[in-house]
Structure formats: C-alpha cells, structure tokens
Design a protein around this motif. Structure first.
Motif, mmCIF file in Angstrom:
data_model
loop_
_atom_site.group_PDB
_atom_site.id
_atom_site.type_symbol
_atom_site.label_atom_id
_atom_site.label_comp_id
_atom_site.label_asym_id
_atom_site.label_seq_id
_atom_site.Cartn_x
_atom_site.Cartn_y
_atom_site.Cartn_z
ATOM 1 N N SER A 1 -6.215 0.398 -2.260
ATOM 2 C CA SER A 1 -5.708 -0.652 -3.148
ATOM 3 C C SER A 1 -6.717 -1.794 -3.231
ATOM 4 O O SER A 1 -7.595 -1.936 -2.375
ATOM 5 N N SER B 1 -4.148 -3.290 -7.829
ATOM 6 C CA SER B 1 -4.397 -1.965 -8.395
ATOM 7 C C SER B 1 -4.410 -0.913 -7.293
ATOM 8 O O SER B 1 -4.751 -1.204 -6.144
ATOM 9 N N LYS B 2 -4.041 0.319 -7.646
ATOM 10 C CA LYS B 2 -4.025 1.425 -6.687
ATOM 11 C C LYS B 2 -5.010 2.503 -7.128
ATOM 12 O O LYS B 2 -5.108 2.823 -8.322
ATOM 13 N N GLU C 1 -5.082 7.114 -0.537
ATOM 14 C CA GLU C 1 -4.669 5.970 -1.358
ATOM 15 C C GLU C 1 -5.356 4.692 -0.891
ATOM 16 O O GLU C 1 -5.355 4.361 0.290
#
Length: 374
Positions: free
Chosen positions: A66, A71-72, A64
C-alpha cells in the motif's frame, strides 16, 4: 524525469465483464442508445465498483502493498513458463478490478502481447542470423551476443516444455481489457540498458565463463521444476548461488530491475482521476488499485524497496568500459578477425591449387603461354 522513464502505456478500450449484477446492465452493448455520456460513464464505473471485492480471495502468490495515499498494489509473483501463474493473474484481476495493470515488460518486448501461442512457440525456438544481426544492431556486439545466449536458454526451456514464454503477461493484457477504465503499463527497464549495464559490469573472463555456461545448457527441464520456482525458499537458494557466481550480474539484471519495477509500480499507484463525461466536470480522484505481474524473483526486492525513496536515474545510464576492458575487447576482435582472415586465406589457397591441378586449366595456361611467346 526522462521520457524513457515514464510508464509505458498500452491502450486498451474500457469494457465491462459479462457477469450479472442486480442493478442495471452488465455489458456496454446493453446500454440504451440514447443514454448520455455522463450516465454511461457513471454506469460503467458503478459496474466496476460492484465487481471489485472488498476482501478479495487471492492466490498465495500475491503480495499486497500500500501507499501513503491509500492506494493498494497487488503483486502477482509468477513463473514465466507456468499455466498456474496465468490462472493466478486472471483470478487476481477479476477479484480486485484494478485501475492499472503493470507487467514486467518493456517496449522492446511488447509484441508478445498480441501474438498467438503458435507463432510465439515458433519464434522462441528459432534463433537465426537475422535475430543475431538485430540484437547486435540494437545493443552492440557484446550485449547482442549475450542477448542471443539468453534467448538460447529461453528456446531450450520452450522446446522442453512446449510452452511459449510470457503467457501470464498475455493473460494480464486480455483481462485488463475487460475492466472498465483500466490502464495497461509496461513496467520493466528497456532491454538495451539492462544488457549494456550487465556487460559493462563483468570482466572479460566473467563474460567468457558466463557465455560458456549458457552455451553448455542442455539439462532436461520438467513442468514440476518450473512450478518449484514459485516457492520462495527454492528461489532464494537459486539466487544465492547466482550471487556467489556473478554478483555484478545479479546486481544489474535482478537488483536494479527490482528498483525500476518498484518505481513504476509506485507511479502507477498514484491517485486515479475519476472518468469525466465532459471537460466542464470538476476533477475528482480516488486511491488506485494496481495489479503488478512480475517474476517471483523480483517480489522480495520490490518489497524491500517499497518503503524507500527510489531513484532510477543512476540505473538508466550505461557506464563507459574500463581501459583494460577496451584493450581486451580490442585484442579479442583482432584475434577473431585474424583467425577468420587466415581461414579464408587457407581455403582460397587450397582452392587455387585445386583449380590449377585440373587438366582443362593446365591446357588453357599452356595455350596462353604459347600466345604470349608469339
């Protein structure tokens, strides 16, 4: 920014998944026929938001990231010949309900998204003169030959495993079509640019050594070997061996594409404009949710470049070959065509001798001599 640098988008119609929700219909076909466009857009968007998990349960292969805008980006690191990678992609897209899906493909390989598994298996195993001609026409002689050698490696893996490459990308394409308002982008650098830069970066003897290594590839490959490629420690070991052998090749085929993929993922992660039923509605935007599907070997490079201000203009150009490389290439071509010509001469000489030794030919020649004497 040049046109080829823009994210390549493959259109997929907004659809809804079939899972049940408490409020309202769960499939566009169940919407009332007299519903307004504004209400239809609102319902589809709400369906998507309800399915999007705030704390998604994701596979261990997902990284993950960002952006400053909030936003991811969920990067699924995959092995290109792996059933479990396909499952990881499906689960991730279903959990996060992305606004954009980016895959490690370019426009030259987009056809694999819509081909069935049987056709792909057949195509992957067959390496013929037509494919060689197409590769040379598209990429030039040296780059085309190198592409065919790499296709040979892919065909070897395909034959060993009985599995067509790119299954994770096809699954991503299918799942993205089920998510309302989800865009599908091609995020990889065009193949011709990659191969031309790779060839330009290698010396003549490095090209010969690499070609020999690819031609002699015949070791059996098991599914367990492929799944091991999803382990970062083993992957880094393989990359270290590759760097030691062909550092310039690693830079052009892996490191530069890490930069390109990072750039495309950042472009996809810009704020998403909310769907509007009409042009009169005010524009509104929210932080994006992006799923990237790339080979596990690119994940460390994307992480390393994520906080940098990446520029892809330099890695999109093809440097001219050096004078030495030009001379060696010219000499190699002259030698090759000279050997071909000499071979044809030897074959034709033997053929002529054989024809002249045939009794019927000797009889005809004698008759011609007599006619000539008269």
């Amino acid at each position: 920014m040049q046109e080829e640098d823009q994210p390549q988008e493959v259109g997929t119609p907004p659809m809804a998944t079939s899972d049940a929700t408490e409020d309202g219909p769960t499939d566009p076909s169940n919407l009332p026929h007299n519903i307004s466009d504004a209400d239809a857009f609102r319902i589809l968007w709400e369906m998507k938001m309800k399915k999007r998990q705030k704390c998604p349960s994701l596979p261990s292969t997902v990284t993950e990231l960002s952006t400053e805008e909030g936003s991811k980006v969920y990067i699924v690191g995959t092995a290109h010949f792996s059933d479990s990678s396909k499952q990881d992609v499906v689960k991730t897209i279903q959990e996060v309900q992305p606004d954009v899906v980016v895959v490690e493909l370019c426009q030259y390989r987009v056809s694999m998204l819509k081909m069935d598994e049987e056709t792909l298996l057949k195509e992957a195993k067959e390496i013929n003169l037509e494919k060689l001609h197409q590769a040379i026409k598209q990429n030039g002689v040296m780059s085309g030959l190198m592409q065919m050698l790499l296709l040979k490696v892919s065909a070897h893996i395909t034959e060993q495993l009985g599995m067509a490459p790119g299954g994770e990308f096809r699954e991503a394409f299918k799942e993205a079509s089920k998510v309302p308002f989800c865009k599908f982008h091609l995020g990889d650098r065009p193949i011709p640019v990659t191969f031309k830069r790779a060839i330009a970066a290698l010396s003549f003897w490095q090209k010969v050594k690499l070609a020999w290594g690819l031609c002699s590839l015949s070791d059996p490959i098991s599914e367990d070997d492929v799944e091991k490629c999803k382990q970062k420690d083993l992957l880094e070991q393989m990359m270290a061996e590759m760097i030691g052998e062909f550092p310039d090749l690693h830079r052009t085929i892996v490191s530069e594409r890490d930069i390109y993929l990072t750039y495309m993922l950042k472009q996809a992660a810009r704020r998403t404009e909310l769907p509007r039923a009409s042009e009169s509605e005010p524009r509104r935007s929210v932080p994006s949710i992006v799923v990237g599907v790339v080979g596990m070997g690119h994940v460390p490079g994307i992480e390393m470049n994520w906080s940098n201000d990446v520029n892809i203009q330099e890695i999109m150009s093809v440097p001219p070959p050096s004078t030495l490389n030009k001379m060696i290439t010219f000499a190699a071509k002259v030698t090759f065509f000279g050997l071909v010509g000499y071979g044809c001469f030897c074959v034709s000489k033997r053929t002529v001798r054989f024809i002249l030794s045939v009794p019927a030919t000797q009889y005809c020649l004698q008759r011609l001599n007599k006619m000539w004497d008269f």
